[in-house]
Design an enzyme around this catalytic site. Structure first.
Site, PDB file in Angstrom:
ATOM      1  N   CYS A  60       0.797  -1.221   0.000  1.00 47.43           N
ATOM      2  CA  CYS A  60       0.000   0.000   0.000  1.00 47.43           C
ATOM      3  C   CYS A  60       0.835   1.279   0.000  1.00 47.43           C
ATOM      4  O   CYS A  60       0.295   2.363  -0.239  1.00 47.43           O
ATOM      5  CB  CYS A  60      -0.926   0.002   1.225  1.00 47.43           C
ATOM      6  SG  CYS A  60      -2.136  -1.331   1.224  1.00 47.43           S
ATOM      7  N   HIS A 112     -14.121   5.967   5.187  1.00 42.88           N
ATOM      8  CA  HIS A 112     -15.573   5.820   5.262  1.00 42.88           C
ATOM      9  C   HIS A 112     -16.208   5.838   3.880  1.00 42.88           C
ATOM     10  O   HIS A 112     -17.081   5.020   3.566  1.00 42.88           O
ATOM     11  CB  HIS A 112     -16.160   6.944   6.117  1.00 42.88           C
ATOM     12  CG  HIS A 112     -17.639   6.850   6.315  1.00 42.88           C
ATOM     13  ND1 HIS A 112     -18.549   7.450   5.469  1.00 42.88           N
ATOM     14  CD2 HIS A 112     -18.378   6.223   7.270  1.00 42.88           C
ATOM     15  CE1 HIS A 112     -19.771   7.200   5.887  1.00 42.88           C
ATOM     16  NE2 HIS A 112     -19.708   6.462   6.976  1.00 42.88           N
ATOM     17  N   ASN A 148     -10.354   1.181   1.895  1.00 45.09           N
ATOM     18  CA  ASN A 148      -8.907   1.135   1.673  1.00 45.09           C
ATOM     19  C   ASN A 148      -8.666   0.894   0.188  1.00 45.09           C
ATOM     20  O   ASN A 148      -8.829  -0.213  -0.310  1.00 45.09           O
ATOM     21  CB  ASN A 148      -8.295   0.010   2.514  1.00 45.09           C
ATOM     22  CG  ASN A 148      -6.785  -0.095   2.339  1.00 45.09           C
ATOM     23  OD1 ASN A 148      -6.191   0.555   1.478  1.00 45.09           O
ATOM     24  ND2 ASN A 148      -6.151  -0.916   3.159  1.00 45.09           N
ATOM     25  N   HIS A 173      -1.261  19.877   6.689  1.00 46.48           N
ATOM     26  CA  HIS A 173      -2.275  18.869   6.367  1.00 46.48           C
ATOM     27  C   HIS A 173      -1.644  17.478   6.369  1.00 46.48           C
ATOM     28  O   HIS A 173      -0.533  17.291   5.866  1.00 46.48           O
ATOM     29  CB  HIS A 173      -2.908  19.153   5.010  1.00 46.48           C
ATOM     30  CG  HIS A 173      -3.445  20.542   4.874  1.00 46.48           C
ATOM     31  ND1 HIS A 173      -4.607  20.947   5.486  1.00 46.48           N
ATOM     32  CD2 HIS A 173      -2.960  21.633   4.220  1.00 46.48           C
ATOM     33  CE1 HIS A 173      -4.832  22.224   5.201  1.00 46.48           C
ATOM     34  NE2 HIS A 173      -3.840  22.660   4.438  1.00 46.48           N
ATOM     35  N   HIS A 231      -2.377   7.123   5.224  1.00 46.53           N
ATOM     36  CA  HIS A 231      -2.957   6.027   4.448  1.00 46.53           C
ATOM     37  C   HIS A 231      -4.171   5.424   5.165  1.00 46.53           C
ATOM     38  O   HIS A 231      -4.081   5.025   6.333  1.00 46.53           O
ATOM     39  CB  HIS A 231      -1.895   4.946   4.219  1.00 46.53           C
ATOM     40  CG  HIS A 231      -2.443   3.649   3.720  1.00 46.53           C
ATOM     41  ND1 HIS A 231      -3.256   3.553   2.607  1.00 46.53           N
ATOM     42  CD2 HIS A 231      -2.302   2.374   4.185  1.00 46.53           C
ATOM     43  CE1 HIS A 231      -3.589   2.296   2.422  1.00 46.53           C
ATOM     44  NE2 HIS A 231      -3.023   1.554   3.356  1.00 46.53           N
ATOM     45  N   HIS A 278      12.638   1.083   4.832  1.00 43.36           N
ATOM     46  CA  HIS A 278      12.406  -0.337   4.565  1.00 43.36           C
ATOM     47  C   HIS A 278      13.058  -1.157   5.679  1.00 43.36           C
ATOM     48  O   HIS A 278      14.272  -1.111   5.848  1.00 43.36           O
ATOM     49  CB  HIS A 278      13.012  -0.705   3.206  1.00 43.36           C
ATOM     50  CG  HIS A 278      12.448  -1.963   2.607  1.00 43.36           C
ATOM     51  ND1 HIS A 278      12.299  -3.136   3.318  1.00 43.36           N
ATOM     52  CD2 HIS A 278      11.993  -2.222   1.351  1.00 43.36           C
ATOM     53  CE1 HIS A 278      11.785  -4.067   2.523  1.00 43.36           C
ATOM     54  NE2 HIS A 278      11.582  -3.545   1.331  1.00 43.36           N
TER      55      HIS A 278
END
Length: 505
Positions: free
Chosen positions: A222, A419, A423, A386, A390, A301
Site C-alpha cells: 500500500c 468511510h 482502503n 495537512h 494512508h 524499509h
C-alpha cells in the site's frame, strides 16, 4: 493552557530569532556609521586599493560558486494535477451488499458444501465490517456483482482497465496535456501484474510515444504510491523538460479470499475499488499552473528483519486457498518502521525550535537513562499543515493520530476517505488530498504530508508545498458528497453513532 502558551512563545522566538536580532543590530551599525569621519573613509578606500587582487579573486570565486550551485542543483518537481477514479453508482457496495457478495463467492466454490457451512465465518466478516470505519457507499468490482461472481483473469483486467483509464481520461481532460508529451510512466499495482504489463496497457490505450521510459511496480504494498512518486522524481532530475505520469491502483477481483482463516479474511472487509493518476513536470513554465511542488520524499524499509518481512504475506491456507495473512507482529512492526521514517523526515521539515527540544531530550535520556522514559515527540503540526495518513484501516489511523499527537481535524481526511471509499491501497493518500482541496483548506504555502505503510515492511512519506490556494479539480471524487463530511465514526476504542456534521467546514 499556560504550558501551551509558553511553548508557542518559545517557538516564535526561535523561529524569528534572526528577525528579532536584525533591527537592533541595524540600529547599532547605523549609529556607528553615522560617527565615521572623512579620515576613516580614506583609510577604507586605501585598504581596498592595496588588496584589489584578493578582493577580485574572492568575488570571482563567489560568482563561480553561485553559478555552479544553480547549474547542478536538482530542478523542482511540480505536481500539475491529479485525478482519483470515481466508480459508477451501480457498483456501490454497502455492508449488506458486500456480505451478499461474500456469500455468493462461497456458494460458487465447488469445494464447499454451503448446506453444511459454518456461519461463524460470515458472522466474523460482518462484525469486522461494522467496526472497520467503512461506510455504505464504497465500491466493488463489476465482476463480483454478478451471480455467480466472476473472479477470472478477464474480469480482473476489466476492473483495472476501468480504474486506470477512467482516472487518466479525466486527468488529460483537466490538464489539456497531449499523451504524446509524456516522457516517463510509472504504474504500481501490488497484487495484479498480468502480461503485457499494466504500464504497457496504458501505452497502448493512450498511444504514448515509443521512447517513453516506462516502469511497472508490483508486490510493493500500500505504500507503493510514494515509491512511484520517488522514482518519477529521480527520473525527472535526469531527463529534462518533460512530464512524468504516475498511476497507483490495486485489484480486488482476483484477490478476494474465500477460505476460513480469519487472519486472511480481514482484508476482504477493508479493500475497495479505487485508483489515482498523477501528472508531474520539471518544466519551469509549468510552475504557474501547477498545484504543488515536491519538497521531500523519505523511504524506510525494515525488511532485513524477519518479523518485518513476514508480517504481511500472501500465501495459501491449509485448504490451498490464496490470501494475504496478517501476523500478530504487524502493530509493533508498523510502529517501529513509522518511527524510523519520521525520525528521518523530522530534520528535513521541523522548525529549529523542535529540533533543539528533540536534541536536548535525546542527550538527557542518554545521560539520565531510566529517569526519562521516552524521547521527545516533535510537534509536526508546527511544520505540516495537512496530514494524509494512508486509510489502511481504523487502527492504522488511530495509532498514527496518537503517536504524532494529532487532533481529530488532522486525521479527518483519512477517516473520511476510509468511510467513503474504503482502503484503496496506494491511491488512498490522493483521495485524502482531494478531500482537503474540496473542503477549501489548502492555502498557498501550506505543506501536505502523505504517509503510507505497506508490506515488506515499508513506511514512505512525501511532502508537498502548495503553490497557490488550491481548489478541487473538475470531477473530483468528492464533488457530490463533500457536504456530508466529516461524519462521526469510530475513534479509538469507543463507538459513536454515525451522523453527519454538516455545520463543520
Amino acid at each position: 493552557m499556560t504550558s501551551i502558551n509558553v511553548k508557542l512563545l518559545y517557538h516564535y522566538v526561535i523561529t524569528n530569532f534572526f528577525n528579532l536580532c536584525f533591527f537592533p543590530l541595524t540600529a547599532i551599525l547605523a549609529g556607528k556609521a553615522s560617527r565615521l569621519t572623512t579620515n576613516d573613509l580614506h583609510h577604507f578606500y586605501s585598504y581596498l586599493q592595496h588588496n584589489l587582487i584578493t578582493l577580485t579573486l574572492l568575488f570571482a570565486f563567489t560568482v563561480f560558486g553561485s553559478v555552479l550551485y544553480f547549474v547542478t542543483r536538482p530542478k523542482p518537481v511540480y505536481l500539475v494535477d491529479y485525478s482519483c477514479y470515481l466508480p459508477p453508482q451501480h457498483l456501490s457496495a454497502g455492508i449488506s451488499k458486500t456480505m451478499e457478495i461474500f456469500y455468493q463467492i462461497r456458494k460458487s466454490d465447488p469445494l464447499r458444501n454451503v448446506a453444511l457451512d459454518d456461519s461463524s465465518s460470515l458472522d466474523f466478516l460482518r462484525k469486522i465490517q461494522e467496526r472497520s470505519g467503512l461506510g455504505d457507499e464504497t465500491y466493488g468490482p463489476e465482476g463480483l456483482f454478478e451471480i455467480p461472481p466472476r473472479k477470472n483473469l478477464a474480469s480482473a483486467r476489466e476492473e483495472t482497465e476501468q480504474v486506470i483509464n477512467g482516472a487518466l481520461k479525466n486527468l488529460f481532460e483537466n490538464t489539456k496535456v497531449n499523451p504524446k508529451e509524456i516522457g516517463i510512466l510509472v504504474v504500481n499495482s501490488s497484487m495484479f501484474n498480468p502480461t503485457p504489463s499494466l504500464s504497457a496497457m496504458v501505452v497502448n490505450t493512450f498511444k504514448l510515444r515509443s521512447n517513453i521510459k516506462s516502469f511497472n511496480l508490483g508486490g510493493m504494498g500500500c505504500s507503493a504510491g510514494v515509491i512511484a512518486i520517488d522514482l518519477a522524481k529521480d527520473l525527472l532530475h535526469v531527463h529534462k523538460n518533460t512530464y512524468a505520469l504516475v498511476v497507483s491502483t490495486e485489484n480486488i477481483t482476483q484477490n478476494i479470499y474465500t477460505g476460513d482463516n480469519r487472519s486472511m479474511m480481514v482484508s476482504n472487509c477493508l479493500f475497495r475499488v479505487g485508483g489515482a493518476a498523477i501528472l508531474l513536470s520539471n518544466k519551469p513554465g509549468d510552475r504557474r499552473r501547477s498545484k504543488y511542488r515536491l519538497a521531500h520524499t523519505v523511504r524506510t524499509h525494515t525488511g532485513a528483519d524477519d518479523k518485518s518481512f513476514g508480517c504481511v504475506r500472501q500465501e495459501e491456507d491449509d485448504s490451498g486457498k490464496t490470501g494475504v495473512s496478517l501476523s500478530k507482529d504487524i502493530t509493533g512492526v508498523a510502529g517501529i518502521t513509522v518511527q524510523k521514517n519520521i525520525t528521518t523526515l523530522g530534520p528535513l521539515v521541523l522548525p529549529l525550535s523542535e529540533k533543539i527540544l528533540f536534541v536536548v531530550t535525546f542527550v538527557a535520556k542518554k545521560l539520565l537513562k531510566d529517569k526519562i522514559k521516552h524521547y521527545y515527540v516533535p510537534d509536526f503540526k508546527l511544520a505540516v499543515d495537512h496530514f494524509c495518513i494512508h486509510a489502511g484501516g481504523r487502527a492504522v489511523i488511530d495509532v498514527l493520530e496518537k503517536n504524532l499527537g494529532l487532533s481529530p481535524i488532522d486525521v479527518e481526511a483519512s477517516r473520511s476517505t476510509l468511510h467513503r471509499f474504503g482502503n484503496t491501497s496506494s491511491s488512498s493518500i490522493w483521495y485524502e488530498l482531494a478531500y482537503i482541496e474540496a473542503k477549501g483548506r489548502m492555502k498557498k504555502g501550506n505543506k501536505a504530508w502523505q504517509i503510507a505503510v505497506g508490506s515488506g515492511f515499508k513506511c514512505n512519506s512525501a511532502v508537498w508545498v502548495a503553490l497557490r490556494n488550491v481548489k478541487a479539480s473538475a470531477n473530483s471524487p468528492w464533488e457530490h458528497c463533500i457536504h456530508k463530511y466529516p461524519v462521526q465514526m469510530y475513534s479509538g476504542s469507543s463507538k459513536s453513532e454515525t451522523r453527519a456534521q454538516n455545520g463543520r467546514s
